[in-house]
Design a protein around this motif. Structure first.
Motif, PDB file in Angstrom:
ATOM      1  N   ARG A 152      30.333  42.760  46.207  1.00 36.89           N
ATOM      2  CA  ARG A 152      31.382  42.473  45.216  1.00 36.89           C
ATOM      3  C   ARG A 152      31.148  43.251  43.924  1.00 36.89           C
ATOM      4  O   ARG A 152      32.089  43.814  43.351  1.00 36.89           O
ATOM      5  CB  ARG A 152      31.430  40.966  44.943  1.00 36.89           C
ATOM      6  CG  ARG A 152      31.999  40.189  46.110  1.00 36.89           C
ATOM      7  CD  ARG A 152      31.947  38.693  45.906  1.00 36.89           C
ATOM      8  NE  ARG A 152      32.620  38.031  47.011  1.00 36.89           N
ATOM      9  CZ  ARG A 152      32.485  36.751  47.304  1.00 36.89           C
ATOM     10  NH1 ARG A 152      31.718  35.979  46.554  1.00 36.89           N
ATOM     11  NH2 ARG A 152      33.136  36.229  48.326  1.00 36.89           N
ATOM     12  N   LEU A 153      29.902  43.300  43.476  1.00 33.72           N
ATOM     13  CA  LEU A 153      29.600  44.038  42.241  1.00 33.72           C
ATOM     14  C   LEU A 153      29.838  45.535  42.403  1.00 33.72           C
ATOM     15  O   LEU A 153      30.378  46.182  41.492  1.00 33.72           O
ATOM     16  CB  LEU A 153      28.157  43.773  41.804  1.00 33.72           C
ATOM     17  CG  LEU A 153      27.892  42.411  41.164  1.00 33.72           C
ATOM     18  CD1 LEU A 153      26.395  42.190  40.989  1.00 33.72           C
ATOM     19  CD2 LEU A 153      28.625  42.286  39.837  1.00 33.72           C
ATOM     20  N   ASP A 154      29.452  46.083  43.542  1.00 40.14           N
ATOM     21  CA  ASP A 154      29.689  47.504  43.791  1.00 40.14           C
ATOM     22  C   ASP A 154      31.184  47.816  43.782  1.00 40.14           C
ATOM     23  O   ASP A 154      31.622  48.815  43.193  1.00 40.14           O
ATOM     24  CB  ASP A 154      29.085  47.937  45.135  1.00 40.14           C
ATOM     25  CG  ASP A 154      27.564  47.944  45.118  1.00 40.14           C
ATOM     26  OD1 ASP A 154      26.967  47.939  44.018  1.00 40.14           O
ATOM     27  OD2 ASP A 154      26.967  47.937  46.224  1.00 40.14           O
ATOM     28  N   PHE A 155      31.969  46.947  44.426  1.00 39.59           N
ATOM     29  CA  PHE A 155      33.416  47.158  44.466  1.00 39.59           C
ATOM     30  C   PHE A 155      34.022  47.001  43.067  1.00 39.59           C
ATOM     31  O   PHE A 155      34.876  47.793  42.660  1.00 39.59           O
ATOM     32  CB  PHE A 155      34.070  46.186  45.453  1.00 39.59           C
ATOM     33  CG  PHE A 155      35.539  46.418  45.633  1.00 39.59           C
ATOM     34  CD1 PHE A 155      36.011  47.555  46.285  1.00 39.59           C
ATOM     35  CD2 PHE A 155      36.464  45.510  45.150  1.00 39.59           C
ATOM     36  CE1 PHE A 155      37.367  47.771  46.446  1.00 39.59           C
ATOM     37  CE2 PHE A 155      37.821  45.715  45.306  1.00 39.59           C
ATOM     38  CZ  PHE A 155      38.275  46.855  45.959  1.00 39.59           C
ATOM     39  N   ALA A 156      33.558  46.005  42.321  1.00 43.18           N
ATOM     40  CA  ALA A 156      34.053  45.789  40.952  1.00 43.18           C
ATOM     41  C   ALA A 156      33.722  46.987  40.072  1.00 43.18           C
ATOM     42  O   ALA A 156      34.550  47.436  39.265  1.00 43.18           O
ATOM     43  CB  ALA A 156      33.446  44.518  40.372  1.00 43.18           C
ATOM     44  N   ASN A 157      32.538  47.513  40.221  1.00 42.00           N
ATOM     45  CA  ASN A 157      32.120  48.681  39.447  1.00 42.00           C
ATOM     46  C   ASN A 157      33.012  49.882  39.766  1.00 42.00           C
ATOM     47  O   ASN A 157      33.428  50.629  38.871  1.00 42.00           O
ATOM     48  CB  ASN A 157      30.648  48.985  39.756  1.00 42.00           C
ATOM     49  CG  ASN A 157      29.998  49.812  38.692  1.00 42.00           C
ATOM     50  OD1 ASN A 157      30.432  49.834  37.554  1.00 42.00           O
ATOM     51  ND2 ASN A 157      28.938  50.509  39.060  1.00 42.00           N
TER      52      ASN A 157
END
Length: 190
Positions: A152-157
């Motif tokens: 999720r963090l990678d996608f949000a970034n």
């Protein structure tokens, strides 16, 4: 015949020492000895059938086992039990690895849904939650919950770098339940 079932369970669970001791005890206590040998042969055959191994070494060990059973040669009976037990353990590990990868693929495909949980991935791959957590950590080096959060963090970034979307919308699109959950995860990681 219950002796063959117990022996089969021990072999399939990789309990080689226990299986050998049980087989030795069977050979000493069951009369006539042909019955004990028959139970051991049935257990070995059942294990080989259950793992569906097309391994020539199992065939060779099966032949050794038949000779050992006919001769009452306990060391060779134990050798066959040990080898097939190791095959069962290897097969079990291969099956677990495939199921862990199945859970990871499920997470990869569904992490954007904030309702997706470890329970969903575990159920999809045929594990209990705790079992998946332990095996997933062994396989990937992170717990499944951390794996989901990292995805999720990678996608949000990626969204933040490539668009002008508000933080609250990025959080929702990346699978976080709200922006405060996203901010906590972001601060923890960075």
């Amino acid at each position: 015949m219950k002796e063959a079932v117990y022996l089969t369970e021990m072999i399939m669970n990789g309990e080689t020492g226990k299986a050998r001791a049980y087989a030795e005890n069977m050979c000493k206590t069951i009369t006539p000895p042909e019955f004990a040998r028959g139970y051991a042969a049935t257990a070995i055959h059942e294990c080989a059938r259950m793992i569906n191994y097309k391994d020539p070494c199992i065939t060779i060990n099966g032949q050794k086992l038949r000779r050992a059973l006919c001769d009452g040669d306990f060391p060779n009976i134990c050798g066959a039990i040990k080898y097939i037990s190791e095959c069962c353990t290897r097969k079990h590990k291969e099956d677990c690895a495939a199921r862990i990868e199945k859970a990871a693929r499920f997470i990869d495909l569904n992490f954007k849904n904030s309702q997706v949980s470890i329970s969903d991935a575990a159920r999809y791959a045929g594990f209990k939650n705790a079992e998946l957590s332990v095996l997933f950590k062994e396989h990937y080096g992170v717990l499944p919950k951390d794996y989901i959060t990292n995805k999720r963090l990678d996608f949000a970034n990626e969204l933040a770098e490539n668009s002008n979307i508000a933080i609250k919308d990025i959080a929702v699109k990346a699978g976080f339940s709200d922006s405060s959950q996203f901010i906590r995860a972001y601060k923890k990681r960075y």
